[in-house]
Design a protein around this motif. Structure first.
Motif, short mmCIF file in Angstrom:
data_model
loop_
_atom_site.label_atom_id
_atom_site.label_comp_id
_atom_site.label_asym_id
_atom_site.label_seq_id
_atom_site.Cartn_x
_atom_site.Cartn_y
_atom_site.Cartn_z
N PRO A 222 -6.44 -12.08 5.23
CA PRO A 222 -6.66 -12.43 3.82
C PRO A 222 -5.38 -12.36 3.01
CG PRO A 222 -8.29 -10.84 4.60
CD PRO A 222 -7.24 -10.94 5.66
N VAL A 223 -4.58 -11.33 3.27
CA VAL A 223 -3.28 -11.17 2.60
C VAL A 223 -2.25 -10.92 3.69
CG1 VAL A 223 -1.91 -9.86 0.95
CG2 VAL A 223 -4.36 -10.21 0.54
N ALA A 224 -1.28 -11.81 3.83
CA ALA A 224 -0.30 -11.70 4.90
C ALA A 224 0.79 -10.70 4.54
CB ALA A 224 0.32 -13.07 5.18
N ASP A 225 1.13 -9.83 5.49
CA ASP A 225 2.23 -8.90 5.35
C ASP A 225 3.52 -9.67 5.65
OD1 ASP A 225 4.22 -7.00 5.62
OD2 ASP A 225 3.07 -5.69 6.94
N PRO A 226 4.43 -9.81 4.69
CA PRO A 226 5.64 -10.63 4.92
C PRO A 226 6.57 -10.07 5.98
CG PRO A 226 5.81 -9.42 2.85
CD PRO A 226 4.41 -9.24 3.34
N HIS A 227 6.41 -8.78 6.33
CA HIS A 227 7.29 -8.16 7.32
C HIS A 227 6.62 -7.99 8.68
CE1 HIS A 227 10.02 -7.33 4.03
NE2 HIS A 227 9.06 -6.69 3.39
N PHE A 228 5.36 -8.39 8.79
CA PHE A 228 4.60 -8.15 10.02
C PHE A 228 5.24 -8.84 11.23
CE2 PHE A 228 0.89 -9.56 12.72
CZ PHE A 228 0.70 -8.34 13.33
N SER A 229 5.57 -10.11 11.09
CA SER A 229 6.13 -10.86 12.21
C SER A 229 7.47 -10.27 12.66
CB SER A 229 6.31 -12.33 11.83
OG SER A 229 6.92 -13.05 12.89
N GLU A 230 8.32 -9.94 11.70
CA GLU A 230 9.63 -9.39 12.05
C GLU A 230 9.50 -8.06 12.78
OE1 GLU A 230 13.76 -7.87 9.86
OE2 GLU A 230 12.16 -8.81 8.67
N ARG A 231 8.59 -7.19 12.29
CA ARG A 231 8.41 -5.89 12.93
C ARG A 231 7.91 -6.06 14.36
NH1 ARG A 231 6.23 -4.05 7.87
NH2 ARG A 231 4.15 -4.26 8.73
N MET A 232 6.95 -6.96 14.54
CA MET A 232 6.42 -7.19 15.88
C MET A 232 7.47 -7.81 16.79
SD MET A 232 3.34 -6.16 16.44
CE MET A 232 2.84 -7.20 17.82
N ARG A 233 8.26 -8.71 16.25
CA ARG A 233 9.34 -9.33 17.02
C ARG A 233 10.30 -8.27 17.54
NH1 ARG A 233 13.23 -12.35 13.33
NH2 ARG A 233 14.10 -10.24 13.24
#
Length: 233
Positions: A164-175
């Motif tokens: 519903p609300v995307a975390d802008p840092h989620f992809s970078e942290r997972m990467r």
């Protein structure tokens, strides 16, 4: 929207279905709507693709071809680690830019389907990881690293598309978490190591703080926790 009649019927049908998918999702891709947009009769659609599942498979293949073009455009633009990060970011961005197409490509693939463009994209990743391995930079096998990166990037993209609300840092942290798991410690820069250590201490303090006696007011403690959360990304 109607496709140019100068194009071959099969191409017009695929492009019409792709446009309908991008604008309205898979439910918008009906035989009637596709045939009208492509300027063909419904029987032509079935002669070309057999059924709607065959058409959707062709649309997914077209999506992989487009994705491959974006991937090959980035190849050779930096060192292998820079390319790995750029490849991850490009994969996620492709999904965010084409949510319905991405869901068709990855969430509901054809069983046993071997799309040439998808296989070529996977081979590009494998060759990039092979370059890292040849310098002693991989802590796991090339095959394991490729599977981990692909699975994680796909999971991150689908999670962002459904959030519903995307975390802008989620992809970078997972990467970075995945890279940490597949790379040898020697591949981490001094700044990476310092950031990891600071983040680990911040997480620990944030976990312990609510149960510790402190000289802070409730407002000050909330502010400190906010600062610690920022430090951890």
């Amino acid at each position: 929207m109607t496709m140019p009649v100068s194009s071959p019927p099969r191409e017009r049908i695929v492009q019409a279905a792709l446009a309908l998918l991008e604008s309205g999702g898979v439910d918008a891709v009906s035989t009637r709507a596709v045939s009208a947009a492509a300027g063909v009769q419904v029987p032509t659609l079935y002669r070309q693709f057999g059924d709607m599942q065959g058409l959707l498979g062709a649309v997914a293949s077209a999506g992989f071809a487009t994705y491959l073009q974006t991937k090959t455009a980035r190849a050779g633009v930096g060192d292998p680690l820079t390319e790995l990060r750029a490849g991850w970011d490009g994969h996620v961005q492709f999904g965010l830019d084409h949510p319905h197409l991405y869901a068709l490509m990855y969430a509901a693939p054809q069983p046993g389907a071997a799309v040439p463009a998808a296989l070529e994209a996977a081979e590009l990743l494998r060759r990039l990881l092979q370059s890292v391995a040849e310098t002693g930079g991989l802590a796991v096998s090339v095959e394991s690293a490729a599977v981990m990166i692909h699975a994680a990037a796909m999971g991150v993209t689908l999670s962002l598309l459904s959030a519903p609300v995307a975390d802008p840092h989620f992809s970078e942290r997972m990467r970075e978490a995945v890279l940490s798991a597949i790379l040898t410690p020697e591949q981490w820069s001094a700044s990476d190591a310092a950031e990891r250590q600071a983040a680990a201490h911040a997480v620990s303090l944030a976990a312990l703080l609510p149960g510790l006696p402190t000289p802070f007011t409730a407002a000050e403690q909330r502010l400190l926790l906010e600062w610690l959360r920022r430090l951890t990304g």
